[in-house]
Enzyme design. Structure first.
Site, PDB file in Angstrom:
ATOM      1  N   ASP A   1       9.366   8.178 -11.039  1.00  0.00           N
ATOM      2  CA  ASP A   1       8.948   7.941  -9.454  1.00  0.00           C
ATOM      3  C   ASP A   1       7.367   7.498 -10.268  1.00  0.00           C
ATOM      4  O   ASP A   1       6.955   6.179  -9.415  1.00  0.00           O
ATOM      5  CB  ASP A   1       9.039   8.761  -8.533  1.00  0.00           C
ATOM      6  CG  ASP A   1       8.748   8.310  -7.320  1.00  0.00           C
ATOM      7  OD1 ASP A   1       8.941   7.972  -6.092  1.00  0.00           O
ATOM      8  OD2 ASP A   1       6.753   9.311  -7.294  1.00  0.00           O
TER       9      ASP A   1
ATOM     10  N   ILE B   1      -2.499   8.009   0.827  1.00  0.00           N
ATOM     11  CA  ILE B   1      -3.816   7.573   0.045  1.00  0.00           C
ATOM     12  C   ILE B   1      -4.076   5.842   0.119  1.00  0.00           C
ATOM     13  O   ILE B   1      -2.970   5.452  -0.992  1.00  0.00           O
ATOM     14  CB  ILE B   1      -3.846   7.767  -1.591  1.00  0.00           C
ATOM     15  CG1 ILE B   1      -3.706   9.607  -1.745  1.00  0.00           C
ATOM     16  CG2 ILE B   1      -5.170   8.248  -1.804  1.00  0.00           C
ATOM     17  CD1 ILE B   1      -3.525  10.451  -2.677  1.00  0.00           C
TER      18      ILE B   1
ATOM     19  N   LYS C   1       4.637   4.041 -10.089  1.00  0.00           N
ATOM     20  CA  LYS C   1       3.902   4.035  -9.599  1.00  0.00           C
ATOM     21  C   LYS C   1       2.144   3.583 -10.046  1.00  0.00           C
ATOM     22  O   LYS C   1       1.260   2.642 -10.534  1.00  0.00           O
ATOM     23  CB  LYS C   1       2.712   4.729  -8.587  1.00  0.00           C
ATOM     24  CG  LYS C   1       4.039   5.233  -7.593  1.00  0.00           C
ATOM     25  CD  LYS C   1       3.803   6.709  -7.048  1.00  0.00           C
ATOM     26  CE  LYS C   1       4.725   7.070  -6.370  1.00  0.00           C
ATOM     27  NZ  LYS C   1       4.946   8.812  -5.443  1.00  0.00           N
TER      28      LYS C   1
ATOM     29  N   VAL D   1       2.126   3.160  -3.370  1.00  0.00           N
ATOM     30  CA  VAL D   1       1.576   4.337  -4.003  1.00  0.00           C
ATOM     31  C   VAL D   1       0.971   5.339  -3.446  1.00  0.00           C
ATOM     32  O   VAL D   1      -0.085   5.235  -2.951  1.00  0.00           O
ATOM     33  CB  VAL D   1       1.413   3.341  -5.305  1.00  0.00           C
ATOM     34  CG1 VAL D   1       0.141   4.049  -6.710  1.00  0.00           C
ATOM     35  CG2 VAL D   1       1.403   2.325  -6.231  1.00  0.00           C
TER      36      VAL D   1
ATOM     37  N   GLY E   1      14.570  20.184  -0.125  1.00  0.00           N
ATOM     38  CA  GLY E   1      15.066  18.566   0.172  1.00  0.00           C
ATOM     39  C   GLY E   1      13.826  17.765  -0.518  1.00  0.00           C
ATOM     40  O   GLY E   1      13.510  16.845   0.549  1.00  0.00           O
TER      41      GLY E   1
ATOM     42  N   GLU F   1       0.703  -1.221   0.015  1.00  0.00           N
ATOM     43  CA  GLU F   1       0.100  -0.123   0.085  1.00  0.00           C
ATOM     44  C   GLU F   1       0.611   1.640  -0.251  1.00  0.00           C
ATOM     45  O   GLU F   1       0.466   2.544  -0.505  1.00  0.00           O
ATOM     46  CB  GLU F   1      -1.245   0.212   1.692  1.00  0.00           C
ATOM     47  CG  GLU F   1      -2.128   1.307   1.491  1.00  0.00           C
ATOM     48  CD  GLU F   1      -3.185   1.326   0.312  1.00  0.00           C
ATOM     49  OE1 GLU F   1      -2.337   1.950  -0.623  1.00  0.00           O
ATOM     50  OE2 GLU F   1      -3.812   0.434   0.225  1.00  0.00           O
TER      51      GLU F   1
ATOM     52  N   GLY G   1       1.839   7.614  -1.210  1.00  0.00           N
ATOM     53  CA  GLY G   1       1.944   7.711   0.466  1.00  0.00           C
ATOM     54  C   GLY G   1       0.743   7.175   1.404  1.00  0.00           C
ATOM     55  O   GLY G   1       0.437   5.675   0.956  1.00  0.00           O
TER      56      GLY G   1
END
Length: 428
Positions: free
Chosen positions: A203, A138, A207, A134, A189, A131, A136
């Site tokens: 990135d 959600i 996902k 993808v 950052g 989980e 964070g």
């Protein structure tokens, strides 16, 4: 109450420490919700001496994540290291082979090796849950696998990289160039050590590959994604799009067509009044469309200690409850390989070009578009800048091939100053 569920956690960065905090702070609540005590047996990281803000002396330490993954006194291997080769891949494979369940936040590992790992997990009758990989915090994986299990999914779409969304919305709000906001985001950052993973769309594409497999029951195919980052989006495009009622987003879209599976991660225009158009800052949003449910929108933080650790613990709790199921929604052996399809479905396009101040320049562009079968919906020509004039065009629905053909023909007209820009307008 059942015997405790014993975790081995590899990776004590932001997310790993977040998981430790949740287990320490909510031990009683977790036990009430799952019927089992959740404990940590051992941990692993690169530097044992680093101060991480929490005492680690109550846990056994392993320098080697593979050694941690195969300890007899852990039930679940929690992989929070990152990367898709070397020790991280070896450790996950070793954990499954040793009969351990695995929870991971590693989208790159799954996007590249997901099929083989799913076969290994299901062959060993173990859980492989992800989980946190993808969007964070959600719960999009659970939504697809469970909440929408009665639907045929027709489209998956979303903004899945908060750093890119921050850059694009910051460019608009502050009127800054891409280079200026990139430097700002890097200094704060917000970007990976290799920024191209973010701004190049890699990135987010990891996902999207995971969501595509889960949504459409296909073998995961990261290499099949049409990929374009945001580095070519200019402040002029952002202002011009806003003037026409749109926002530019790095948008992932996956859908099945008659020609196969279309997967793309690229800058697109969306209506500024749509949920995606109103998404600002580092927030993520995933839009899921099913034949029974219609469209649902999931919005929330896509990264950070708390949100990502929350997603990790959702998987740990499901394992504690004894929940099992195929890794990608149906058995790995039943996942299908489908042809790769490019964006063949017609859509309107945004075109921006700068024309030389020559008689008949605009007429030549209109003629080229007509010859390519591209019909103009709206057009704006702005004031002259010395010897050139910016022009914006929104087309009626047309095919990508027609747009590509028109752009190539424009170069031969002799009336362009610089290269034209074309961005797809996505219906939301």
């Amino acid at each position: 109450m059942s015997a405790p569920l014993r975790l081995g956690i590899a990776g004590l960065g932001t997310v790993g420490i977040g998981v430790l905090r949740i287990i320490r702070q909510h031990a009683a609540l977790l036990a009430e919700r799952t019927g089992r005590e959740i404990t940590i047996t051992a941990v692993s990281a690169r530097d044992k001496s680093k101060d991480r803000g929490l005492p680690l002396d109550r846990y056994a330490w392993e320098d080697d994540p593979v050694a941690l993954a195969t300890r007899e006194d852990i039930d679940v291997f929690v992989e929070l290291i990152g990367g898709h080769e070397g020790p991280v891949k070896d450790a996950v494979e070793a954990a499954l082979a040793a009969g351990k369940d695995v929870v991971t936040a590693n989208k790159a590992l799954l996007a590249i090796h997901g099929q083989a790992l799913a076969e290994a997990a299901e062959g060993a009758a173990r859980a492989l849950r992800y989980e946190a990989a993808v969007a964070g915090g959600i719960p999009v994986i659970k939504s697809l696998a469970e909440g929408l299990a009665g639907n045929e999914i027709t489209r998956v779409m979303g903004v899945m990289n908060g750093s890119c969304n921050y850059i694009l919305t910051r460019m608009e709000s502050a009127g800054l160039s891409y280079a200026e906001v990139f430097a700002e985001a890097d200094g704060l950052g917000y970007l990976e050590a290799d920024p191209q993973l973010d701004v190049g769309g890699i990135d987010a594409a990891h996902k999207l590959a995971i969501l595509s497999s889960l949504a459409f029951g296909t073998v995961i195919d990261f290499d099949g994604i049409t990929l374009e980052g945001i580095d070519r989006v200019s402040i002029d495009d952002i202002h011009a799009a806003a003037d026409m009622g749109y926002k530019i987003k790095l948008l992932g879209v996956a859908q099945k067509t008659g020609r196969g599976l279309e997967q793309r991660m690229q800058p697109c225009l969306v209506p500024d009044s749509s949920p995606l158009g109103q998404l600002d800052g580092g927030t993520n949003m995933v839009v899921l469309e099913g034949d029974a449910v219609g469209q649902i929108v999931l919005r929330g933080p896509g990264a950070g200690e708390g949100p990502t650790a929350s997603a990790v613990m959702a998987d740990v709790c499901d394992i504690a409850r004894g929940l099992r199921g195929p890794v990608f929604g149906k058995p790995a052996a039943a996942l299908t390989s489908v042809p790769r399809a490019h964006a063949d479905l017609p859509a309107p396009y945004y075109l921006r070009m700068t024309l030389e101040d020559k008689p008949g320049a605009l007429a030549k562009i209109a003629s080229v578009l007509g010859d390519a079968g591209v019909s103009i919906d709206r057009m704006r020509q702005y004031g002259h800048e010395d010897t050139t004039a910016p022009v914006l065009i929104v087309t009626h629905k047309t095919t990508p091939d027609a747009v590509t053909s028109a752009l190539a023909a424009m170069q031969a007209t002799g009336v362009l100053s610089g290269d034209p820009v074309a961005l797809r307008i996505e219906a939301v």
